[in-house]
Design an enzyme around this catalytic site. Structure first.
Site, PDB file in Angstrom:
ATOM      1  N   CYS A   1       4.333  -0.585 -12.508  1.00  0.00           N
ATOM      2  CA  CYS A   1       4.773   0.548 -13.335  1.00  0.00           C
ATOM      3  C   CYS A   1       5.980   0.085 -14.146  1.00  0.00           C
ATOM      4  O   CYS A   1       7.000   0.759 -14.216  1.00  0.00           O
ATOM      5  CB  CYS A   1       5.068   1.784 -12.496  1.00  0.00           C
ATOM      6  SG  CYS A   1       6.294   1.516 -11.230  1.00  0.00           S
TER       7      CYS A   1
ATOM      8  N   GLU B   1       1.564  -2.895   4.462  1.00  0.00           N
ATOM      9  CA  GLU B   1       2.852  -2.409   3.977  1.00  0.00           C
ATOM     10  C   GLU B   1       3.957  -3.094   4.770  1.00  0.00           C
ATOM     11  O   GLU B   1       3.956  -3.043   6.003  1.00  0.00           O
ATOM     12  CB  GLU B   1       2.954  -0.883   4.089  1.00  0.00           C
ATOM     13  CG  GLU B   1       4.322  -0.303   3.790  1.00  0.00           C
ATOM     14  CD  GLU B   1       4.910  -0.752   2.448  1.00  0.00           C
ATOM     15  OE1 GLU B   1       4.220  -0.680   1.425  1.00  0.00           O
ATOM     16  OE2 GLU B   1       6.088  -1.200   2.453  1.00  0.00           O
TER      17      GLU B   1
ATOM     18  N   ASP C   1      -0.442  -4.074  -5.996  1.00  0.00           N
ATOM     19  CA  ASP C   1       0.435  -3.183  -6.761  1.00  0.00           C
ATOM     20  C   ASP C   1       1.862  -3.366  -6.234  1.00  0.00           C
ATOM     21  O   ASP C   1       2.400  -2.498  -5.546  1.00  0.00           O
ATOM     22  CB  ASP C   1      -0.056  -1.732  -6.547  1.00  0.00           C
ATOM     23  CG  ASP C   1       0.756  -0.700  -7.311  1.00  0.00           C
ATOM     24  OD1 ASP C   1       1.074  -0.946  -8.477  1.00  0.00           O
ATOM     25  OD2 ASP C   1       1.064   0.354  -6.723  1.00  0.00           O
TER      26      ASP C   1
ATOM     27  N   LYS D   1      -3.074   4.686  -3.954  1.00  0.00           N
ATOM     28  CA  LYS D   1      -4.184   3.823  -4.394  1.00  0.00           C
ATOM     29  C   LYS D   1      -5.099   3.500  -3.216  1.00  0.00           C
ATOM     30  O   LYS D   1      -6.301   3.333  -3.391  1.00  0.00           O
ATOM     31  CB  LYS D   1      -3.637   2.567  -5.066  1.00  0.00           C
ATOM     32  CG  LYS D   1      -2.878   2.905  -6.350  1.00  0.00           C
ATOM     33  CD  LYS D   1      -2.273   1.715  -7.043  1.00  0.00           C
ATOM     34  CE  LYS D   1      -1.339   2.129  -8.168  1.00  0.00           C
ATOM     35  NZ  LYS D   1      -0.047   2.699  -7.720  1.00  0.00           N
TER      36      LYS D   1
ATOM     37  N   ALA E   1       0.760  -1.247   0.000  1.00  0.00           N
ATOM     38  CA  ALA E   1       0.000   0.000   0.000  1.00  0.00           C
ATOM     39  C   ALA E   1       0.797   1.308   0.000  1.00  0.00           C
ATOM     40  O   ALA E   1       0.293   2.321  -0.468  1.00  0.00           O
ATOM     41  CB  ALA E   1      -0.951   0.000   1.180  1.00  0.00           C
ATOM     42  N   ALA E   2       1.993   1.343   0.579  1.00  0.00           N
ATOM     43  CA  ALA E   2       2.675   2.640   0.743  1.00  0.00           C
ATOM     44  C   ALA E   2       3.170   3.167  -0.601  1.00  0.00           C
ATOM     45  O   ALA E   2       3.575   2.388  -1.445  1.00  0.00           O
ATOM     46  CB  ALA E   2       3.856   2.474   1.698  1.00  0.00           C
ATOM     47  N   PRO E   3       3.120   4.487  -0.795  1.00  0.00           N
ATOM     48  CA  PRO E   3       2.776   5.529   0.171  1.00  0.00           C
ATOM     49  C   PRO E   3       1.278   5.753   0.355  1.00  0.00           C
ATOM     50  O   PRO E   3       0.895   6.526   1.224  1.00  0.00           O
ATOM     51  CB  PRO E   3       3.439   6.764  -0.423  1.00  0.00           C
ATOM     52  CG  PRO E   3       3.445   6.516  -1.901  1.00  0.00           C
ATOM     53  CD  PRO E   3       3.640   5.044  -2.065  1.00  0.00           C
ATOM     54  N   GLY E   4       0.438   5.112  -0.438  1.00  0.00           N
ATOM     55  CA  GLY E   4      -0.993   5.174  -0.136  1.00  0.00           C
ATOM     56  C   GLY E   4      -1.861   5.880  -1.154  1.00  0.00           C
ATOM     57  O   GLY E   4      -3.026   6.158  -0.889  1.00  0.00           O
TER      58      GLY E   4
END
Ligand code: SAM
Length: 559
Positions: free
Chosen positions: A425, A276, A325, A248, A243-246
């Site tokens: 990405c 995270e 992600d 999404k 999750a980080a930095p958050g």
């Protein structure tokens, strides 16, 4: 090898590995040509490629001169028609002969193309190509600043009336990417709701609305996963696995608080578990969740390795959707305020007169299609570029993709989960379509009924997005690995790609969705045999954690 062959190779390497011209030219020692000459030729040609690709297509040269690749033709035609000293070849050289004999036709097509674009002279066209509005990096698209309106704290209408009140609306993204850095333009995105683009020179961080968490700087592509996951398609809780930095996570929180979602699950307040693994990044995540006003919805699980989250745990019994992600090679990242070139390649006429599509061309010539090339070097990507780093890159991609697949297979084991969005990405097939195809073929997917979320099943904006996955990449896995029937065309069409630094103004990105009919399946998590095998490989040496962390550092403000 001539200067032109080496320049064509630069385009091909940049296309495949997503690197910048600068880093490719200057990191490889064995060029026969002078590095500065090679750099000048490739960047100048790329600038003119929009015009020259049309000139070449209309002249029909590639149909006759079959030994010329689109890249070579572009480079030769550039020098033949536009370079002050003409071709850097002796007249008898085979390449020179193959293009010089078409000079009259090519010149005529250049004139037609110039007039079609409304320029009275070649100088006028040249100054247009070299950029208007005083941009020092003239002729280059500049990466826009994407701003997601945080609907937990404000609305699009309110922001257009306040923060962006003095901005002139434009419906054309190219205006945003080519205008002067000082211009105040704003574009409302057509695919993702509540998303704006402004020129890169606009410093949004000084605005109060940004400081109040009403505006979130987030690349358009990075908004795709939460939007594709479409929280309103399921009613339960959600896990953001990495999750980080958050960005999404907070996007998910905003979507779950939207009108559509409230109608789907009005009675029960949904939770988002944001996992995270890294301690420092966990702190950033918590901060961002608070700033965005998402803390009533999001439970941050600091230092939580998603692989250690038990699918059987009672607290996750209601999880119906997972956003995954994971760390990746980062080859799609565009550096902050980076100027990017948009390389257009001429299409090739085939024997029967039809134009070869970009997809077919990629299939036929592995590296023939170059779309976008970053001109600036970004430190994250340098180690992954160039032929010299080829073996290292392949090893790294193999390790990363095993890790990504393992996470994806783990997500597929959760009892009530009916939707997963997987994203990177990265530009590399290995981390994208190939992970998706392997996951679909995995034991856990087969046992639990996981299918790809087909294009026609996706939310409107994602259905409408035209850049899709690579059939060849899906098919490569299926041919090598299995006899099972999964249609490569359907899977590729379901996958979503974003080009790095192209006319859409996005970073390079990939996202795919998975779905299953939970009702039709009875529970019982069956550990995947293939998952266990991958896990064994991962524990066999490669330190993915450190590698991921290093790659990740570079895009904290983009992601
Ligand atoms: C690509 S970044 C995520 C970006 C984030 N989704 C966003 O939009 O802001 C990947 C993150 O996953 C974390 N990570 C990697 N492996 C993990 C794991 N096994 N469990 C939980 N987090 C992990 C990394 O530390 C990194 O912060």
């Amino acid at each position: 090898m001539s200067l032109y062959h080496e320049a064509a190779e630069v385009f091909a390497v940049a296309s495949k590995d997503g690197g910048s011209i600068k880093s490719i030219v200057f990191s490889k020692k064995k060029w026969k040509s002078d590095g500065r000459t090679l750099f000048a030729l490739t960047t100048e040609t790329a600038k003119w490629s929009d015009v020259l690709s049309k000139v070449i297509e209309n002249s029909g040269v590639l149909k006759v001169e079959k030994q010329l690749s689109p890249q070579l033709a572009l480079l030769l035609v550039h020098d033949l028609l536009l370079a002050p000293r003409g071709l850097a070849l002796t007249p008898k050289h085979g390449l020179a002969a193959s293009i010089t004999k078409h000079k009259a036709r090519l010149s005529a097509e250049l004139t037609k193309e110039r007039l079609r674009r409304g320029f009275a002279s070649i100088d006028a066209l040249r100054s247009h190509v070299n950029g208007s509005a005083g941009d020092v990096r003239s002729g280059l698209y500049r990466h826009p600043r994407w701003i997601r309106i945080n609907t937990l704290r404000t609305s699009l209408a309110a922001q257009l009336e306040t923060t962006f009140a003095s901005f002139k609306p434009t419906s054309a993204m190219t205006d945003i990417m080519t205008c002067s850095p000082a211009d105040k333009l704003v574009h409302t995105d057509q695919h993702v709701p509540n998303l704006l683009a402004v020129p890169p020179g606009v410093d949004i961080t000084s605005h109060q609305a940004y400081k109040d968490g009403k505006l979130i700087i987030q690349d358009k592509a990075s908004c795709f996963p939460a939007y594709l996951l479409d929280p309103s398609s399921t009613v339960g809780d959600i896990i953001d696995a990495c999750a980080a930095p958050g960005n999404k996570t907070t996007h998910l929180a905003a979507l779950t608080s939207s009108g559509a979602d409230q109608q789907t699950s009005p009675s029960r307040k949904r939770k988002i578990f944001a996992c995270e693994r890294d301690a420092e990044r966990s702190k950033t995540l918590s901060k961002m969740v608070r700033l965005a006003g998402a803390d009533s919805v999001v439970q941050v699980r600091t230092r939580q390795d998603f692989l250690k989250v038990s699918p059987q745990a009672a607290e996750f019994a209601n999880v119906t959707a997972i956003l995954l992600d994971p760390s990746c090679s980062g080859s799609g990242i565009v550096g902050r305020d980076e100027a990017v070139l948009n390389l257009h390649l001429p299409a090739v006429d085939t024997e029967n007169g039809t134009k070869t599509t970009h997809r077919k061309r990629k299939h036929e010539m592995a590296e023939a299609e170059t779309k976008q090339l970053a001109t600036d070097d970004t430190s994250e990507n340098v180690p992954l570029e160039g032929e010299a780093a080829g073996t290292k890159l392949q090893d790294r991609l193999a390790a990363l993709s095993s890790f990504q697949l393992r996470l994806l297979e783990h997500a597929m084991t959760f009892h009530a989960v009916a939707r997963i969005a997987y994203s990177t990405c990265s530009l590399h097939d290995e981390e994208n379509e190939q992970v998706v195809a392997k996951a679909l073929l995995s034991d856990v997917a087969v046992e639990r009924g996981w299918k790809i979320l087909r294009r026609e099943q996706q939310v409107d904006g994602m259905q409408a997005w035209s850049k899709r996955g690579r059939v060849e990449a899906v098919a490569a896995v299926m041919n090598a690995d299995t006899t099972e029937e999964i249609d490569a065309d359907v899977v590729a069409e379901a996958c979503i790609r974003c080009e790095k630094g192209g006319e859409d103004g996005t970073m390079g990105f990939f996202v795919a969705g998975f779905m299953r009919d939970v009702e039709a399946r009875n529970g019982g998590v069956q550990p995947s045999k293939k998952g266990a095998a991958v896990s064994a490989t991962l524990h066999n040496g490669t330190d993915l954690q450190n590698g991921d962390e290093e790659e990740w550092e570079g895009f904290s403000d983009q992601e």
